[in-house]
Write an enzyme that holds these catalytic residues in place. Structure first.
Site, PDB file in Angstrom:
ATOM      1  N   PRO A 199       0.794  -1.235   0.000  1.00 21.95           N
ATOM      2  CA  PRO A 199       0.000   0.000   0.000  1.00 21.95           C
ATOM      3  C   PRO A 199       0.827   1.285   0.000  1.00 21.95           C
ATOM      4  O   PRO A 199       1.884   1.349   0.633  1.00 21.95           O
ATOM      5  CB  PRO A 199      -0.825  -0.111   1.281  1.00 21.95           C
ATOM      6  N   ASN A 200       0.314   2.242  -0.722  1.00 22.28           N
ATOM      7  CA  ASN A 200       0.832   3.607  -0.825  1.00 22.28           C
ATOM      8  C   ASN A 200       2.118   3.740  -1.630  1.00 22.28           C
ATOM      9  O   ASN A 200       2.532   4.853  -1.938  1.00 22.28           O
ATOM     10  CB  ASN A 200       1.041   4.239   0.566  1.00 22.28           C
ATOM     11  N   ARG A 243       5.431  12.186  -3.145  1.00 24.13           N
ATOM     12  CA  ARG A 243       5.328  12.691  -1.765  1.00 24.13           C
ATOM     13  C   ARG A 243       6.517  12.174  -0.953  1.00 24.13           C
ATOM     14  O   ARG A 243       7.103  11.143  -1.277  1.00 24.13           O
ATOM     15  CB  ARG A 243       4.044  12.193  -1.100  1.00 24.13           C
ATOM     16  N   TYR A 280      11.568   8.548   1.002  1.00 23.83           N
ATOM     17  CA  TYR A 280      11.504   7.431   0.042  1.00 23.83           C
ATOM     18  C   TYR A 280      12.211   7.712  -1.290  1.00 23.83           C
ATOM     19  O   TYR A 280      12.189   6.871  -2.180  1.00 23.83           O
ATOM     20  CB  TYR A 280      10.037   7.059  -0.230  1.00 23.83           C
ATOM     21  N   ASN A 294       8.114  -5.537  -1.139  1.00 26.17           N
ATOM     22  CA  ASN A 294       8.063  -4.411  -0.202  1.00 26.17           C
ATOM     23  C   ASN A 294       6.592  -4.293   0.212  1.00 26.17           C
ATOM     24  O   ASN A 294       5.784  -3.715  -0.515  1.00 26.17           O
ATOM     25  CB  ASN A 294       8.539  -3.125  -0.878  1.00 26.17           C
ATOM     26  N   ALA A 300       3.269  -0.741   4.724  1.00 26.47           N
ATOM     27  CA  ALA A 300       2.916  -0.804   6.152  1.00 26.47           C
ATOM     28  C   ALA A 300       2.407  -2.183   6.587  1.00 26.47           C
ATOM     29  O   ALA A 300       2.410  -2.489   7.775  1.00 26.47           O
ATOM     30  CB  ALA A 300       1.868   0.264   6.452  1.00 26.47           C
ATOM     31  N   GLU A 356      12.790  -9.467   1.553  1.00 30.23           N
ATOM     32  CA  GLU A 356      11.995  -8.345   2.064  1.00 30.23           C
ATOM     33  C   GLU A 356      12.772  -7.075   1.743  1.00 30.23           C
ATOM     34  O   GLU A 356      13.982  -7.002   1.977  1.00 30.23           O
ATOM     35  CB  GLU A 356      11.840  -8.495   3.588  1.00 30.23           C
ATOM     36  N   HIS A 380      12.868  -2.714   1.818  1.00 24.20           N
ATOM     37  CA  HIS A 380      12.335  -1.394   2.208  1.00 24.20           C
ATOM     38  C   HIS A 380      13.248  -0.315   1.671  1.00 24.20           C
ATOM     39  O   HIS A 380      14.473  -0.455   1.708  1.00 24.20           O
ATOM     40  CB  HIS A 380      12.240  -1.277   3.733  1.00 24.20           C
ATOM     41  N   ARG A 435      13.373   4.239  12.326  1.00 26.84           N
ATOM     42  CA  ARG A 435      12.214   5.145  12.311  1.00 26.84           C
ATOM     43  C   ARG A 435      11.317   4.882  13.530  1.00 26.84           C
ATOM     44  O   ARG A 435      11.783   4.349  14.529  1.00 26.84           O
ATOM     45  CB  ARG A 435      11.461   4.968  10.976  1.00 26.84           C
TER      46      ARG A 435
HETATM   47  O1  CA2 Z   1      10.681   2.000   3.514  1.00 29.09           O
HETATM   48  C1  CA2 Z   1       9.828   1.305   2.967  1.00 29.09           C
HETATM   49  O2  CA2 Z   1       9.958   0.864   1.830  1.00 29.09           O
HETATM   50  C2  CA2 Z   1       8.531   1.015   3.688  1.00 29.09           C
HETATM   51  O3  CA2 Z   1       8.136  -0.302   3.378  1.00 29.09           O
HETATM   52  C3  CA2 Z   1       7.524   1.987   3.183  1.00 29.09           C
HETATM   53  C4  CA2 Z   1       6.181   1.926   3.877  1.00 29.09           C
HETATM   54  C5  CA2 Z   1       6.365   1.963   5.361  1.00 29.09           C
HETATM   55  O4  CA2 Z   1       5.109   1.775   6.001  1.00 29.09           O
HETATM   56  C6  CA2 Z   1       7.347   0.925   5.845  1.00 29.09           C
HETATM   57  O5  CA2 Z   1       7.512   1.115   7.231  1.00 29.09           O
HETATM   58  C7  CA2 Z   1       8.662   1.083   5.166  1.00 29.09           C
HETATM   59  C8  CA2 Z   1       5.295   3.083   3.491  1.00 29.09           C
HETATM   60  C9  CA2 Z   1       5.112   3.228   2.045  1.00 29.09           C
HETATM   61  C10 CA2 Z   1       4.408   4.505   1.806  1.00 29.09           C
HETATM   62  O6  CA2 Z   1       4.828   4.992   0.582  1.00 29.09           O
HETATM   63  C11 CA2 Z   1       4.755   6.321   0.350  1.00 29.09           C
HETATM   64  C12 CA2 Z   1       5.374   6.762  -0.774  1.00 29.09           C
HETATM   65  C13 CA2 Z   1       5.374   8.090  -1.073  1.00 29.09           C
HETATM   66  C14 CA2 Z   1       4.720   8.962  -0.266  1.00 29.09           C
HETATM   67  C15 CA2 Z   1       4.052   8.513   0.853  1.00 29.09           C
HETATM   68  C16 CA2 Z   1       4.064   7.180   1.160  1.00 29.09           C
END
Ligand code: CA2
Length: 527
Positions: free
Chosen positions: A385-386, A393, A398, A449, A452, A473, A475, A482
């Site tokens: 997700p996201n 963003r 990221y 990946n 969340a 896995e 990230h 974090r």
């Molecule tokens: O660091 C990573 O790749 C994460 O998997 C990203 C997840 C986060 O919940 C993990 O703890 C670590 C969040 C992805 C959200 O992606 C976004 C991308 C751009 C803007 C906002 C969120």
């Protein structure tokens, strides 16, 4: 678009080949049946369902059509009574009538079994073949031969039942593994050897290995291969004479496929070996000049085929159950040269035995790699997700690359390593789980990946642990640096390794690690 036509005694079957996509397929299907509004059952295997089936279903429904959908387990072993019953049950329980239409989306297994289901349900309903493989486009979907396998022989239980039309979307070939593309081309080679003339001249120059052809050449070859098959089928719909020629390479081919164990050699690979045997026999029978046979065999050998451990005895034993045996006599399709085939039932047994020994030497001396290693490693790269928001963003966390930048980066890196990546992303936990389950049918490994869901999903962990594919896995950020709620990962201990904090560079690191693991060179190249 190429529009070909197969004219049989009872109907005209349009065969359309196009780089069109699922939307094109849906519109073609709709226009085939306007202004009637039959109901449709769309059937594909689980792999094709995720790649194309679900999207075709959506497009068909958005055209206002009433469509039921079902997916089947993939593989030749599914061409059986049990799977046939699943299709018939679905048709019956959903009250399909003779006005309705079955849509078969997939390779030869899917078109064969669904065409057969269509031939017997309610004494015959209409069906459309939507081939998604090279073999399907040039061979299996054309000609109305439908069947399932019996334990004693391939395709023994079947019927002639022509589809209403054949719609082939060339874009679906993009997700074929190289081995499938290559072995599908064996049927193009067969068509060219039977037809001779222009198609043979062209193929002779291109070589038999479809992986060395450009996309345009592949498209052109598929069209020519389909044309060659149409020519023969239109002259002999029910295989009472000339159509038997299409069995070139199949007598030893089927036996080999059977003896090596279905799945060890693909149908195309076995037929390719079988065609070499046919050339050998043609020369020994005095039909083909030695210099032609030598040149043909050399040309054929430029395609490296996987090896299989077979013996001449087992191969010979597998021959009589071949359904081309007629009153105890084996029928051979031989050639005096490309374009001049002949059906012969007078090949002496001693020569067949000698040929089996010659062929076994070839098959045992095939490519030294195991069949699995013969094809590029296939990696599913899955995003949770996201992550579709990447690059738009929070670039400070990221990075500034979008998900599609990351996909191209992975593709380039994978290509250099001789691997193939397939990407999927979803904001839904259940869908991610479906992708993971689907991967067990085709992938060699996974890079995931989970976003969340890393920190919340026991279900995701269970899926990865159940399918047991080597998984990395990944990230972009380093969750351990974090917020505390990101410190726990539910999937970490069911993965080979976690790569985190390297941003987009992490994908190359993960790919290298995974590929080294898969090739067994981990100790030598990566830590
Ligand atoms: O660091 C990573 O790749 C994460 O998997 C990203 C997840 C986060 O919940 C993990 O703890 C670590 C969040 C992805 C959200 O992606 C976004 C991308 C751009 C803007 C906002 C969120």
């Amino acid at each position: 678009m190429s529009v070909l036509e197969l004219r049989t005694a009872s109907k005209l079957i349009p065969i359309r080949i196009e780089c069109g996509g699922m939307e094109w397929l849906a519109r073609e299907i709709e226009s085939c049946f306007a202004p009637q509004r039959p109901r449709f059952l769309l059937v594909c295997d689980e792999r094709v369902a995720l790649l194309y089936g679900k999207s075709l279903h959506t497009y068909l429904e958005s055209c206002g059509l009433s469509v039921e959908f079902m997916s089947l387990p993939p593989g030749e072993s599914e061409k059986n009574f049990r799977t046939l019953k699943l299709i018939l049950d679905k048709l019956a329980h959903k009250n399909f009538s003779r006005k309705d239409v079955l849509l078969a989306l997939g390779g030869g297994v899917i078109t064969d079994i669904n065409g057969f289901a269509a031939s017997i349900y309610a004494r015959g309903i209409r069906w459309i073949a939507l081939p998604t493989t090279v073999l399907g486009m040039v061979d299996a979907s054309i000609g109305g031969k439908t069947a399932i396998n019996h334990e004693t022989a391939k395709n023994l239980i079947g019927a002639f039942h022509q589809p209403e039309c054949v719609l082939a979307d060339i874009l679906t070939l993009k997700t074929l593994v190289p081995r499938e593309t290559r072995s599908g081309a064996a049927e193009i080679v067969k068509g060219a050897l039977l037809e001779g003339g222009a198609i043979w001249m062209e193929l002779q120059d291109e070589g038999p290995d479809a992986l060395t052809w450009s996309e345009a050449q592949l498209f052109a070859m598929i069209e020519k291969g389909a044309r060659a098959k149409i020519e023969i089928v239109s002259r002999d719909e029910f295989e009472s004479g000339e159509r038997m020629l299409l069995n070139l390479g199949h007598t030893f081919g089927h036996a080999l496929e059977n003896v090596a164990g279905y799945g060890t050699l693909t149908h195309g690979e076995a037929v390719f070996y079988g065609m070499q045997a046919a050339v050998w026999l043609s020369e020994k029978m005095g039909l083909m000049k030695k210099e032609i046979a030598v040149a043909l065999l050399l040309w054929m050998q430029t395609l490296s085929l996987p090896r299989a451990n077979v013996t001449a005895e087992s191969l010979l034993q597998a021959l009589p159950s071949d359904k081309k045996a007629d009153q105890g006599k084996l029928r051979w399709i031989l050639l005096s040269k490309p374009g001049v085939p002949e059906i012969r039932d007078d090949v002496p047994l001693e020569l067949v035995q000698e040929c089996a020994a010659w062929l076994c030497d070839r098959v045992r001396g095939g490519e030294e790699v195991s069949v699995r290693e013969h094809s590029a490693k296939r990696i599913l790269i899955l995003h949770g997700p996201n992550l579709n928001l990447l690059g738009t963003r929070e670039p400070e966390i990221y990075g500034s690359q979008t998900l599609s930048d990351i996909e191209s980066l992975c593709e380039t890196h994978a290509q250099k390593c001789g691997a193939e990546c397939l990407f999927r992303s979803s904001n839904h936990e259940g869908e991610l789980i479906e992708y993971i389950q689907w991967a067990r049918h085709w992938a060699d490994g996974i890079i995931v990946n989970p976003g969340a869901y890393t920190h919340t999903s026991v279900a995701l962990r269970d899926a990865l642990s159940a399918i047991k594919l080597p998984t990395i896995e990944l990230h972009l950020s380093d969750p351990s640096q974090r917020e505390e709620y990101r410190h726990h990962s539910f999937i970490r201990d069911v993965c080979l390794r976690t790569v985190s904090g390297h941003g987009a560079d992490g994908y190359a690191i993960a790919l290298d690690f995974l590929l080294s693991h898969l090739s067994g060179t981990l100790g030598q190249s990566a830590g």
